[in-house]
Motif scaffolding. Sequence first.
Motif, short mmCIF file in Angstrom:
data_model
loop_
_atom_site.label_atom_id
_atom_site.label_comp_id
_atom_site.label_asym_id
_atom_site.label_seq_id
_atom_site.Cartn_x
_atom_site.Cartn_y
_atom_site.Cartn_z
N VAL A 63 0.82 -1.22 0.00
CA VAL A 63 0.00 0.00 0.00
C VAL A 63 0.86 1.27 0.00
CG1 VAL A 63 -1.67 -1.29 1.41
CG2 VAL A 63 -0.23 0.44 2.50
N HIS A 64 0.23 2.35 -0.46
CA HIS A 64 0.89 3.66 -0.45
C HIS A 64 0.56 4.43 0.83
CE1 HIS A 64 0.42 2.43 -4.65
NE2 HIS A 64 1.53 3.08 -4.88
N ASP A 65 -0.63 4.24 1.37
CA ASP A 65 -1.11 5.03 2.52
C ASP A 65 -1.08 4.12 3.74
OD1 ASP A 65 -2.05 7.50 0.92
OD2 ASP A 65 -2.86 5.76 -0.13
N VAL A 66 0.06 4.10 4.41
CA VAL A 66 0.30 3.07 5.42
C VAL A 66 -0.61 3.25 6.63
CG1 VAL A 66 2.01 2.18 7.05
CG2 VAL A 66 2.63 2.52 4.65
N ARG A 67 -0.65 4.47 7.19
CA ARG A 67 -1.41 4.64 8.43
C ARG A 67 -2.86 4.18 8.27
NH1 ARG A 67 -0.40 7.28 12.90
NH2 ARG A 67 1.16 8.68 12.05
N GLU A 68 -3.49 4.61 7.19
CA GLU A 68 -4.90 4.28 6.98
C GLU A 68 -5.10 2.77 6.88
OE1 GLU A 68 -3.16 6.58 5.47
OE2 GLU A 68 -4.30 8.45 5.35
N HIS A 69 -4.19 2.10 6.19
CA HIS A 69 -4.33 0.65 6.05
C HIS A 69 -4.04 -0.08 7.37
CE1 HIS A 69 -4.40 1.51 1.73
NE2 HIS A 69 -4.92 0.31 1.58
N VAL A 70 -3.02 0.37 8.09
CA VAL A 70 -2.70 -0.29 9.36
C VAL A 70 -3.89 -0.18 10.31
CG1 VAL A 70 -1.26 -0.08 11.44
CG2 VAL A 70 -0.19 -0.10 9.17
N GLU A 71 -4.50 1.00 10.39
CA GLU A 71 -5.63 1.19 11.30
C GLU A 71 -6.83 0.34 10.87
OE1 GLU A 71 -6.28 5.42 11.61
OE2 GLU A 71 -4.47 5.70 12.82
N ALA A 72 -7.14 0.38 9.57
CA ALA A 72 -8.31 -0.37 9.08
C ALA A 72 -8.11 -1.87 9.27
CB ALA A 72 -8.56 -0.05 7.61
N LEU A 73 -6.89 -2.33 9.00
CA LEU A 73 -6.64 -3.78 9.12
C LEU A 73 -6.64 -4.22 10.58
CD1 LEU A 73 -3.97 -3.97 6.29
CD2 LEU A 73 -6.13 -5.25 6.32
N ALA A 74 -6.19 -3.34 11.49
CA ALA A 74 -6.25 -3.69 12.91
C ALA A 74 -7.69 -3.88 13.35
CB ALA A 74 -5.56 -2.61 13.76
N ALA A 75 -8.58 -2.99 12.88
CA ALA A 75 -9.98 -3.12 13.24
C ALA A 75 -10.58 -4.37 12.60
CB ALA A 75 -10.74 -1.86 12.81
N ALA A 76 -10.25 -4.59 11.34
CA ALA A 76 -10.78 -5.78 10.64
C ALA A 76 -10.31 -7.05 11.35
CB ALA A 76 -10.32 -5.78 9.19
N GLN A 77 -9.05 -7.05 11.74
CA GLN A 77 -8.50 -8.25 12.40
C GLN A 77 -9.21 -8.51 13.73
OE1 GLN A 77 -4.38 -7.99 13.56
NE2 GLN A 77 -4.13 -10.20 13.44
N ALA A 78 -9.43 -7.41 14.48
CA ALA A 78 -10.11 -7.58 15.78
C ALA A 78 -11.52 -8.12 15.58
CB ALA A 78 -10.13 -6.23 16.50
N ALA A 79 -12.17 -7.65 14.53
CA ALA A 79 -13.55 -8.06 14.29
C ALA A 79 -13.65 -9.47 13.74
CB ALA A 79 -14.21 -7.08 13.31
N LEU A 80 -12.64 -9.88 12.99
CA LEU A 80 -12.73 -11.17 12.29
C LEU A 80 -12.05 -12.31 13.02
CD1 LEU A 80 -11.93 -9.79 8.72
CD2 LEU A 80 -14.12 -10.71 9.45
N ALA A 81 -11.11 -11.95 13.92
CA ALA A 81 -10.28 -13.00 14.53
C ALA A 81 -11.12 -13.98 15.35
CB ALA A 81 -9.23 -12.36 15.42
#
Length: 271
Positions: free
Chosen positions: A253-271
Amino acid sequence: MRQSIEQRFPRPSVMGVVNVTPDSFSDAGLNFDPDDAVASARRMLDEGAAIVDVGGESTRPGAEGVSVDEELRRVVPVLEQLAGAPFSIDTSKAEVARRALDLGAELVNDVTALRGDPALAEVVAASDAYLCLMHMQGEPRTMQADPRYDDVVSEIAAFLEERLAAAVAGGIAEERICLDPGIGFGKTVEQNFELVRRLDELTVLGRPVVIGFSRKSSLGKLLGDPHATTGSVAASVGAAVAAYERGATILRVHDVREHVEALAAAQAALA
Ligand code: HH2
């Protein structure tokens, strides 16, 4: 001995893109100056990227290649300053990979999947670096002219399986290899999304999958601009989260902060 790629890059891991080029589709010229590239790379690592991917040759649709000397001139000053930080080299050229590995590159990202430079497999095999094998139909100059597949996902799965076997036959340990269907490299908008939708057909190959949907024109086209050459950050994040949910390990990705935050939330929700 390096750890396996799964240990080094837990799912999801973010790879930040640093294009040291004047003509990349997404950030043309932004990081062409070595000091700017180094500052961007350090910022991405601070923002949570697991690794930064440094490249000196644009592979955007229509791009012409650059010489070995020019590619080295672009990336070496950046890699020298990044010594000690986790970086990969986005190249198809053995000589560029060799220099980058000498300077500490952890991963070689080859968009030709070892079909571009016959000497590259040996260079990677002689190191203990990770390798990303990516699918591309055609070559950047012409790849978007008329991409055709009978079944895009099964053809790409077969291609990646064959290139994985070739890399292993060339002496590169399977545990060090990841696979990438090459979003936007000779694919229509629908084919790019179908690859994410049916990502399980790629993860069954048993290797971590890399997805680079970030800012790609299919995202802009999806949102109604048939002439789009890029996509928005929000659309990129949406595609990355979907890819993660379908099994992708590394998101380029080019926009690291946005992806790191979104993926952290996705991971918490999906794990
Ligand atoms: N996409 C680009 C370049 N390298 N490597 C992998 N493994 N996967 C990708 O999807 C991928 C890649 C194109 O994006 P970018 O680097 O931003 O543009 P350019 O090639 O114009 O420099």
